[in-house]
Design a protein around this motif. Structure first.
Motif, short mmCIF file in Angstrom:
data_model
loop_
_atom_site.label_atom_id
_atom_site.label_comp_id
_atom_site.label_asym_id
_atom_site.label_seq_id
_atom_site.Cartn_x
_atom_site.Cartn_y
_atom_site.Cartn_z
N VAL A 91 17.26 43.16 50.34
CA VAL A 91 18.31 43.39 51.34
C VAL A 91 17.82 42.93 52.71
CG1 VAL A 91 19.68 45.14 52.52
CG2 VAL A 91 19.34 45.27 50.04
N ALA A 92 18.68 42.26 53.45
CA ALA A 92 18.32 41.81 54.79
C ALA A 92 18.08 43.00 55.70
CB ALA A 92 19.45 40.93 55.35
N GLU A 93 17.68 42.73 56.91
CA GLU A 93 17.34 43.77 57.87
C GLU A 93 18.44 44.82 58.03
OE1 GLU A 93 16.42 44.16 62.69
OE2 GLU A 93 17.02 42.26 61.78
N LEU A 94 18.06 46.09 57.96
CA LEU A 94 18.98 47.18 58.22
C LEU A 94 19.01 47.41 59.72
CD1 LEU A 94 17.85 49.56 55.32
CD2 LEU A 94 19.74 47.92 55.32
N LYS A 95 20.17 47.21 60.33
CA LYS A 95 20.25 47.14 61.79
C LYS A 95 20.56 48.49 62.42
CE LYS A 95 21.58 42.29 61.70
NZ LYS A 95 22.61 41.28 62.06
N ALA A 96 20.08 48.64 63.65
CA ALA A 96 20.26 49.88 64.39
C ALA A 96 21.72 50.05 64.82
CB ALA A 96 19.36 49.90 65.62
N GLY A 97 22.08 51.29 65.14
CA GLY A 97 23.42 51.58 65.65
C GLY A 97 24.01 52.81 65.01
N SER A 112 25.32 46.96 52.62
CA SER A 112 26.09 45.87 53.20
C SER A 112 26.54 46.22 54.61
CB SER A 112 27.31 45.57 52.32
OG SER A 112 28.11 44.55 52.90
N LYS A 113 27.01 47.45 54.78
CA LYS A 113 27.42 47.92 56.11
C LYS A 113 26.24 47.92 57.08
CE LYS A 113 31.76 49.62 56.49
NZ LYS A 113 32.65 49.41 57.66
N LEU A 114 25.12 48.42 56.61
CA LEU A 114 23.94 48.60 57.46
C LEU A 114 23.30 47.28 57.87
CD1 LEU A 114 22.40 51.66 55.60
CD2 LEU A 114 23.40 51.68 57.89
N THR A 115 23.56 46.22 57.15
CA THR A 115 23.03 44.91 57.54
C THR A 115 23.92 44.21 58.56
OG1 THR A 115 24.12 43.84 55.66
CG2 THR A 115 21.83 44.54 55.34
N GLN A 116 25.13 44.72 58.76
CA GLN A 116 26.05 44.10 59.71
C GLN A 116 25.83 44.56 61.14
OE1 GLN A 116 30.06 44.72 58.26
NE2 GLN A 116 29.48 44.14 56.18
N GLY A 117 25.17 45.71 61.29
CA GLY A 117 24.94 46.24 62.63
C GLY A 117 25.96 47.27 63.01
#
Length: 377
Positions: A91-97, A112-117
């Motif tokens: 899985v690609a980077e799990l982004k902050a927010g 999927s949600k967490l990689t979108q930012g």
């Protein structure tokens, strides 16, 4: 018969040992099957759930930290399954927010949600007021009016209440001295309402909300008071430049270079010529200004007036104050800059002729952005 007795005892011991081994083997297999199910079951915790829970993913959080938070908040069944999925599926980077996530979501859907930012601000908004970076007092007052029982009018009035300002000055020494004594300002506390999310559900009056914002401002900026004194500027001047830089530059590098441009202009008594200042004077947020706009009669018009201006134009962050105190490339003698509103790239120049060439090069993109902005309103 006497000779067979020892054989029976030995046989009995072997039977017991075999039984224990069998139990352990069955238990081990069962545990293995259970463990495998725990780490490979990526299904939703509750497919029928209709509620969503706010999750904050902090910058730099590992998959395990995020998984623990999701499990603790009742969003997933197993933190092990979440981590296993992230590892095995690359899985690609799990982004902050901030995210609103539901127990009805599978681990695949969650990642999927967490990689979108996520959002930079809390999403539920209940009992909170958010001051956003570069937001001015009028916008903050609108937010307060929308989220609380207090009106926009009473919020703005409190920003100029002399008795209230005096109490704040005493409570936060060194922060508001110059602001209170400033002339021609629209709001005395403009620029001193720090960008953050505030808990306001227990506020009994609008001053309690403002006090939270000013208190946070003091916490953020008081460590820089000594450096501000050494700079030769006062707090109001630093905050004013920072408020321009907050809106003019996106990256820290650009903010530092823009700070150098502004300080070079002040050094030779050139107007700062900031669009941010004119937009504040006109109470507009349109992308492109006209020749008529930059001639508006206002102390906030920094095309027409040299110097810092009356005071801040919005709420700056620490990064913009740092830029003012640590300008970059000031020795290169830049006096002009222009941004490509489409790409975000900023072009710097030493002479007006160079500035005109740079402006011509970005004009088409900037006109397109301006047209799109106008048509969307």
């Amino acid at each position: 018969m006497p000779q067979g007795q020892p054989q029976k005892k030995g046989f009995g011991r072997l039977t017991i040992i075999a039984g224990i081994v069998l139990v352990l083997l069955i238990g081990g297999i069962g545990f293995g099957v259970y463990h495998h199910a725990q780490v490979t079951d990526y299904s939703a915790l509750n497919p029928k759930a209709t509620t969503k829970k706010q999750i904050e993913v902090k910058s730099g959080s590992s998959a395990q930290v995020i998984a623990t938070e999701l499990k603790d908040k009742g969003v997933i069944r197993s933190d092990k399954a979440f981590v296993h999925y992230v590892d095995t599926k690359n899985v690609a980077e799990l982004k902050a927010g901030y995210y609103l996530l539901s127990p009805s979501m599978t681990i695949k859907e969650l990642t999927s949600k967490l990689t979108q930012g996520g959002s930079s601000y809390p999403l539920n908004g209940e009992g909170t007021v958010t001051v956003r970076e570069g937001e001015n007092a009028d916008a903050i007052a609108t937010e307060v009016a929308n989220k609380t029982k207090f009106s926009k009018k009473e919020f703005l009035a409190a920003l100029n209440d002399s008795a209230f300002l005096g109490r704040l000055k005493d409570a936060y020494p060194g922060l508001l001295d110059d602001a209170i004594n400033a002339t021609d300002v629209r709001y005395k506390l403009e620029g001193y309402l720090y960008p953050a999310t505030y808990d306001v559900k227990d506020a009994t009056n609008v001053r309690e909300i403002i006090n939270q914002m000013v208190a946070n401002d003091y916490t953020q900026f008081s460590p820089y008071f000594d450096q501000i004194k050494q700079s030769g500027m006062n707090v109001q001047q630093v905050m004013t430049l920072a408020s321009l830089i907050e809106r003019e530059g996106v990256s820290q590098e650009n903010r530092n270079i823009i700070a150098g441009v502004f300080l070079n202009r002040i050094k030779v008594n050139m107007p700062l010529a900031s669009d941010v200042a004119v937009k504040y004077a006109l109470n507009t947020d349109k992308a492109n200004l006209s020749n008529k706009d930059v001639k508006v009669d206002s102390p906030y018009n920094l095309y027409a007036n040299a110097g810092y201006g009356p005071g801040p134009f919005d709420s700056p962050t620490v990064s913009s104050v740092k830029a003012v105190l640590n300008p970059q490339d000031q020795d290169k003698g830049y006096l002009f800059f222009v941004a490509n509103l489409k790409t975000g790239e900023i072009y710097y120049s030493k002479t007006y002729d160079e500035q005109l060439k740079n402006t011509d090069n970005v004009q088409a993109d900037n006109d397109a952005v301006g047209s799109a902005s106008s048509s969307s309103k």
